[in-house]
Scaffold this active site. Structure first.
Site, PDB file in Angstrom:
ATOM      1  N   GLU A  42      -8.083 -12.091 -14.288  1.00 53.10           N
ATOM      2  CA  GLU A  42      -7.563 -10.808 -13.775  1.00 53.10           C
ATOM      3  C   GLU A  42      -7.075  -9.971 -14.950  1.00 53.10           C
ATOM      4  O   GLU A  42      -6.304 -10.451 -15.783  1.00 53.10           O
ATOM      5  CB  GLU A  42      -6.423 -11.044 -12.777  1.00 53.10           C
ATOM      6  CG  GLU A  42      -5.653  -9.803 -12.373  1.00 53.10           C
ATOM      7  CD  GLU A  42      -6.530  -8.680 -11.866  1.00 53.10           C
ATOM      8  OE1 GLU A  42      -6.324  -7.536 -12.308  1.00 53.10           O
ATOM      9  OE2 GLU A  42      -7.431  -8.934 -11.030  1.00 53.10           O
ATOM     10  N   LEU A  52      -2.269  -9.454 -10.230  1.00 58.10           N
ATOM     11  CA  LEU A  52      -2.770 -10.224  -9.092  1.00 58.10           C
ATOM     12  C   LEU A  52      -2.564  -9.418  -7.811  1.00 58.10           C
ATOM     13  O   LEU A  52      -1.576  -8.706  -7.660  1.00 58.10           O
ATOM     14  CB  LEU A  52      -2.038 -11.556  -8.983  1.00 58.10           C
ATOM     15  CG  LEU A  52      -2.420 -12.637  -9.989  1.00 58.10           C
ATOM     16  CD1 LEU A  52      -1.460 -13.822  -9.876  1.00 58.10           C
ATOM     17  CD2 LEU A  52      -3.856 -13.101  -9.784  1.00 58.10           C
ATOM     18  N   LYS A  83       1.944   0.897   3.375  1.00 57.18           N
ATOM     19  CA  LYS A  83       2.570   0.489   4.637  1.00 57.18           C
ATOM     20  C   LYS A  83       4.089   0.433   4.509  1.00 57.18           C
ATOM     21  O   LYS A  83       4.808   0.707   5.470  1.00 57.18           O
ATOM     22  CB  LYS A  83       2.026  -0.870   5.096  1.00 57.18           C
ATOM     23  CG  LYS A  83       0.517  -0.909   5.270  1.00 57.18           C
ATOM     24  CD  LYS A  83      -0.024   0.308   5.992  1.00 57.18           C
ATOM     25  CE  LYS A  83      -1.518   0.465   5.857  1.00 57.18           C
ATOM     26  NZ  LYS A  83      -2.001   0.977   4.571  1.00 57.18           N
ATOM     27  N   GLY A 118      -9.528  11.569   4.804  1.00 59.56           N
ATOM     28  CA  GLY A 118      -9.912  10.248   5.282  1.00 59.56           C
ATOM     29  C   GLY A 118      -8.680   9.405   5.558  1.00 59.56           C
ATOM     30  O   GLY A 118      -7.574   9.925   5.740  1.00 59.56           O
ATOM     31  N   ILE A 133      -6.823   7.250   3.678  1.00 59.73           N
ATOM     32  CA  ILE A 133      -5.714   7.331   2.722  1.00 59.73           C
ATOM     33  C   ILE A 133      -4.993   8.662   2.860  1.00 59.73           C
ATOM     34  O   ILE A 133      -3.765   8.736   2.887  1.00 59.73           O
ATOM     35  CB  ILE A 133      -6.227   7.139   1.282  1.00 59.73           C
ATOM     36  CG1 ILE A 133      -6.784   5.733   1.077  1.00 59.73           C
ATOM     37  CG2 ILE A 133      -5.098   7.396   0.275  1.00 59.73           C
ATOM     38  CD1 ILE A 133      -7.451   5.516  -0.273  1.00 59.73           C
ATOM     39  N   VAL A 137     -10.556  10.884  -2.214  1.00 58.44           N
ATOM     40  CA  VAL A 137     -11.899  11.210  -1.710  1.00 58.44           C
ATOM     41  C   VAL A 137     -12.883  10.047  -1.766  1.00 58.44           C
ATOM     42  O   VAL A 137     -14.054  10.214  -1.450  1.00 58.44           O
ATOM     43  CB  VAL A 137     -12.495  12.401  -2.484  1.00 58.44           C
ATOM     44  CG1 VAL A 137     -11.710  13.664  -2.192  1.00 58.44           C
ATOM     45  CG2 VAL A 137     -12.539  12.122  -3.988  1.00 58.44           C
ATOM     46  N   ARG A 184     -14.090   5.946  -3.575  1.00 56.85           N
ATOM     47  CA  ARG A 184     -13.968   4.942  -4.618  1.00 56.85           C
ATOM     48  C   ARG A 184     -15.292   4.791  -5.366  1.00 56.85           C
ATOM     49  O   ARG A 184     -16.357   5.119  -4.845  1.00 56.85           O
ATOM     50  CB  ARG A 184     -13.597   3.577  -4.014  1.00 56.85           C
ATOM     51  CG  ARG A 184     -12.497   3.600  -2.979  1.00 56.85           C
ATOM     52  CD  ARG A 184     -11.132   3.800  -3.563  1.00 56.85           C
ATOM     53  NE  ARG A 184     -10.767   2.740  -4.502  1.00 56.85           N
ATOM     54  CZ  ARG A 184      -9.572   2.698  -5.102  1.00 56.85           C
ATOM     55  NH1 ARG A 184      -8.671   3.632  -4.877  1.00 56.85           N
ATOM     56  NH2 ARG A 184      -9.280   1.713  -5.928  1.00 56.85           N
ATOM     57  N   HIS A 242       4.068  -8.211  31.744  1.00 55.48           N
ATOM     58  CA  HIS A 242       4.574  -6.864  32.009  1.00 55.48           C
ATOM     59  C   HIS A 242       6.060  -6.810  31.662  1.00 55.48           C
ATOM     60  O   HIS A 242       6.800  -7.743  31.975  1.00 55.48           O
ATOM     61  CB  HIS A 242       4.379  -6.518  33.494  1.00 55.48           C
ATOM     62  CG  HIS A 242       5.008  -5.211  33.888  1.00 55.48           C
ATOM     63  ND1 HIS A 242       4.398  -4.001  33.629  1.00 55.48           N
ATOM     64  CD2 HIS A 242       6.191  -4.931  34.500  1.00 55.48           C
ATOM     65  CE1 HIS A 242       5.189  -3.033  34.079  1.00 55.48           C
ATOM     66  NE2 HIS A 242       6.282  -3.567  34.608  1.00 55.48           N
TER      67      HIS A 242
END
Length: 466
Positions: free
Chosen positions: A31, A35, A48, A176, A178, A264, A266, A440
């Site tokens: 990497e 990570l 989020k 879009g 994002i 817009v 990737r 319910h």
């Protein structure tokens, strides 16, 4: 020699490495930066966290209507991003723990041969060998013609989450997923938000009834949306960004903002990783071509995640990583790749699985469309932030009554959509969904309600039985 070398520590890479290690294989994971890749560091997780803060602020305001007055001070724009960065760090540290049985190399990787990977580290250049190689290098943010990222005023999503504080005003290029997620959250936190979209509607990959509801809420939050428009010029003067918006009709206007966020699309990370050295084939759009078992055209080289093309989703990457690892481990059967649920974490949330109504009509598939409103869901009446304009929609195969697609717009859509994904994957029918007893009051009741409606036997909505 390693049993497998995995290039890229994002969702596909680290999952593949962990899976292979669980089989007792000797695994190397390379990497170059953090990570967790895009999702953990600049995508799913930080966005989020931002959305959750915006939602919490909204709930605090809504409590006043229920008789609880909470004093809300000024929004601390720097502390919000500090908190988000702590969330990201916790997630990243969790992944580091997961890969503790894997040899982790921090550096740039490129293929030297079918069994050799060059790792360029701070300490120098090293060549490691592996029987199998999994490429999971992901994607990078795309720029737009004439407007380049500078990391200070013109930002990618990565730059945005590296800021010291949330901007007071922002122009988002791209309507879009994002764009609408961040635009919605930022507006609710008090940021002045503009969204510029080149097409006729936002989130145009989904049905028009989805776009119209999200558009309505964006406007309610004060977001200014310019459709059929592009950003032609961006200039910075005295710390202020002036952007020129030009419509398809040729009309133009200038807006002054603190930041411009480009969202817009990737570009695939397939350049500079040595694919040409071993002959791995790529699609004309740039992604690596793989078969159903994640194999490239080179026998011992696999690819998984965003680098294999759309949809660019972490859970799609997880599944492909599992498939690649299992095939390397000798599995004959692998789990299915579809359906892949898609979620937009706006207010209201959107969940989509299987074929959409629009795509079914374009393909001339004989379908029955069944739609049930959130306004008829008792659970939605009990929450502080209702989504009465929302709905659940089933796309049902006409002859078999089998569920082949589903759309949910409203509270809890991100969780409920998995029931519809399961129904699609297991080839369930309207009758199957109607026979489940749903607690319910819950949002899950909608699934039974819409199934009964589709069978011509509605329960909590008026309609003649057939």
């Amino acid at each position: 020699m390693y049993d497998a070398i995995v290039i890229g520590g994002g969702p596909a890479g680290y999952v593949a490495a962990v899976r292979l290690a669980s089989y007792g294989f000797k695994v190397a994971l390379v990497e170059r930066r953090y990570l967790g890749g895009e999702c953990t560091n600049w995508g799913c997780i930080p966005s989020k966290a931002l959305i959750e803060i915006a939602h919490g602020l909204s709930i605090a305001k809504q409590l006043r209507r229920a008789g609880i007055n909470i004093g809300i001070g000024e929004v601390n724009r720097s502390k919000i991003l500090e908190w988000i960065k702590r969330v990201v760090l916790r997630s990243r540290e969790g992944i580091k723990y997961l890969v503790s049985d894997v040899d982790l190399y921090e550096g740039e990787a490129s293929l030297k041969s079918r069994n050799e990977v060059i790792v360029r580290r701070r300490e120098g250049r090293e060549v490691i060998e592996g029987k199998n190689i999994i490429i999971a290098t992901g994607t990078e943010p795309s720029e737009i013609p004439g407007v380049r990222f500078d990391g200070k005023y013109v930002l990618s999503n990565r730059d945005f989450f590296e800021l010291k504080e949330i901007p007071s005003s922002v122009l988002i290029v791209g309507g879009g997923i994002i764009g609408v997620e961040l635009g919605s959250a930022l507006a609710r936190l008090g940021t002045e938000v503009y969204i510029v979209e080149i097409l006729d509607r936002i989130i145009s990959m989904y049905d028009p009834d989805v776009s119209s509801i999200i558009m309505k809420y964006l406007k309610r939050f004060g977001v200014k949306v310019y459709l059929r428009s592009t950003v032609k010029r961006v200039e910075v003067s005295d710390g202020v960004v002036r952007a020129r918006i030009v419509s398809r009709d040729g009309e133009s206007m200038d807006v002054n903002v603190e930041k411009v966020l480009i969202a817009v699309g990737r570009k695939y990370n397939t350049k500079g990783i040595g694919l040409e050295n071993v002959g791995v084939k790529t699609h004309e759009r740039g992604y690596i071509i793989v078969d159903e078992r994640q194999k490239t055209n080179v026998g011992n080289i696999y690819a998984a995640g965003d680098v294999t093309g759309p949809p660019l989703l972490a859970h799609k990457a997880y599944r492909e990583a599992i498939i690649a690892a299992d095939v390397i481990a000798g599995a004959e059967e692998v789990p299915p790749k579809e359906p892949i649920p898609e979620v937009i974490y706006t207010t209201p949330e959107v969940g989509v699985a299987g074929i959409t109504e629009l795509k079914a009509k374009e393909a001339k598939i004989n379908v029955q469309i069944v739609k049930y409103p959130y306004a008829a869901v008792p659970r939605d009446y009990t929450v502080l932030e209702r989504t009465p304009e929302g709905f659940i929609k089933l796309i049902v195969e006409g002859s078999t009554k089998r569920i082949i697609g589903g759309v949910i717009v409203g509270n809890m859509a991100s969780e409920l959509i998995h029931v519809l994904a399961l129904a699609i994957q297991k080839r369930l029918t309207l009758k199957d969904l109607s026979e489940v007893i749903y607690a319910h009051p819950t949002y899950s009741e909608m699934i039974g309600e819409v199934a009964h409606l589709g069978l011509g036997k509605p329960i909590h909505i008026k309609g003649q039985h057939t």
